[in-house]
Scaffold this motif. Structure first.
Motif, short mmCIF file in Angstrom:
data_model
loop_
_atom_site.label_atom_id
_atom_site.label_comp_id
_atom_site.label_asym_id
_atom_site.label_seq_id
_atom_site.Cartn_x
_atom_site.Cartn_y
_atom_site.Cartn_z
N ILE A 62 -50.50 42.25 45.88
CA ILE A 62 -49.23 42.83 46.82
C ILE A 62 -49.74 44.46 46.65
N CYS B 158 -42.66 34.62 52.88
CA CYS B 158 -41.69 34.47 51.66
C CYS B 158 -41.11 35.90 51.20
N LEU B 159 -42.37 36.78 50.88
CA LEU B 159 -42.15 38.10 50.23
C LEU B 159 -41.43 39.18 51.06
N VAL C 39 -42.11 38.12 41.34
CA VAL C 39 -42.82 37.47 42.47
C VAL C 39 -42.99 36.16 42.51
N GLU D 75 -39.63 34.68 43.90
CA GLU D 75 -39.54 34.78 45.19
C GLU D 75 -40.47 33.66 46.09
#
Length: 352
Positions: free
Chosen positions: A134, A171-172, A317, A320
């Motif tokens: 990320i 998803c994020l 993370v 999630e």
């Protein structure tokens, strides 16, 4: 999926081991009061730390292991010696057995990938897994993959990385159709190695839940030009380490400049709030957590040198990825890729 999830933690991984993992889990427990935790490692070291965090202790269990993977161990050695016994292996195995929804470790990256791939296996259609980072950008955040799992990749593997990356972005970031770019030495179609140009052609012709925008360059990563930047692991890892080093270099330059003279020190005091905001924006702990994509389960790698806050971010993370059904999104999109490839091959056959 039930709201209550179970997180498997390799409590002995990272530079500080349980001294960092347990406080990190405690922070995560405060953020997610519906989570449960399994801590794999030396009970004699974990239990006293857990006593300091009663809220975590209520929702945590210790799974004892007296075998730990060293940070400098070779993956093959760690796989051989820690098979079925190490805290890292047992955390991953809990995901395979269904005892946990995901696993998080700050341990040896190569060993973690080797064990995760051996225990969980890759998803149908995935030749090699990837590590997705990320990345903080001027726009917000982007996903960059691969940052070290696969050295060298052919066109088909780059397309697989694009699919895994867009699934993670959905998803994020909650975007329906993430933008995807291939990292290259220029945006012109004639530039780059053949496998990258071939991957670009494939991505243009496939009907997938992503918007392929073309080639992007190194400076586009920090700009946030696309949601997902795709490259192979050698280049991706160099880009990641270069960015980390540049951030530290700039911070050191800034500190020297602000303490050089009395006037600059006064200016630093006056601009304190702005500098604090900049520090928070660039804080690597708030962007911690590399997701192992392409496996039949969710595994997240935390930076080995992080602290409790960074480890809690890696757990966030992982949560999630589970709550947004990452694995099934990749399965579905890979099945779509298979159908699309079959259609392209059928169209290429001579008539009659």
């Amino acid at each position: 999926m039930a709201d209550t999830l179970t997180i498997a933690l390799d409590a002995m991984g990272g530079d500080a081991g349980a001294d960092m993992v347990v406080p990190g889990a405690a922070l995560s427990a405060e953020r997610h009061p519906d989570m449960r935790f399994q801590l794999f490692g030396d009970q004699a070291r974990i239990a006293p730390l857990l006593d300091k965090h009663p809220k975590l202790k209520e929702r945590a269990t210790i799974r004892h292991s007296d075998v730990f993977v060293a940070m400098d161990a070779k993956p093959s050695q760690a796989l051989r010696q820690g098979r079925g016994k190490s805290s890292m292996w047992q955390a991953i195995d809990a995901v395979k057995l269904g005892d946990a929804n995901c696993a998080v470790s700050a341990g040896n990256t190569g060993a973690l990938m080797a064990m995760a791939r051996f225990v969980l296996k890759t998803l149908p259609g995935i030749e090699r897994p990837a590590i997705a980072a990320i990345w903080p950008t001027l726009r917000s955040e982007s996903i960059v993959l691969d940052v070290g799992a696969t050295i060298g990749a052919d066109a088909q593997q780059l397309v697989e990385f694009a699919i895994m990356g867009e699934a993670m972005a959905r998803c994020l970031f909650g975007v329906e159709k993430p933008t995807v770019g291939l990292l290259n030495i220029g945006v012109e179609e004639i530039k780059g190695v053949e496998q990258v140009k071939e991957a670009a052609q494939l991505l243009r012709n496939l009907n997938l839940p992503l918007e392929y925008v073309g080639f992007v360059e190194g400076d586009d990563i920090g700009k946030g030009t696309v949601d997902v930047v795709v490259t192979e692991g050698f280049t991706g890892n160099i880009a990641l380490k270069t960015a980390e080093g540049t951030a530290k270099q700039l911070a050191a330059y800034l500190k020297l400049s602000l303490t050089r003279t009395l006037l600059s020190k006064i200016g630093a005091v006056l601009a304190f709030d702005a500098f604090r905001a900049l520090r928070d924006r660039m804080d690597p702990r708030k962007h911690n957590g590399g997701v192992f994509l392409g496996l039949n389960g969710v595994v997240v790698k935390s930076h080995g040198g992080t602290d409790a806050l960074g480890f809690a971010t890696a757990i966030d993370v992982a949560i999630e990825m589970v709550r947004n059904d990452l694995v099934n999104k990749i399965k579905t999109d890979m099945a779509g890729l298979g159908h699309a490839n079959a259609a392209i091959e059928a169209d290429a056959l001579p008539a009659g």
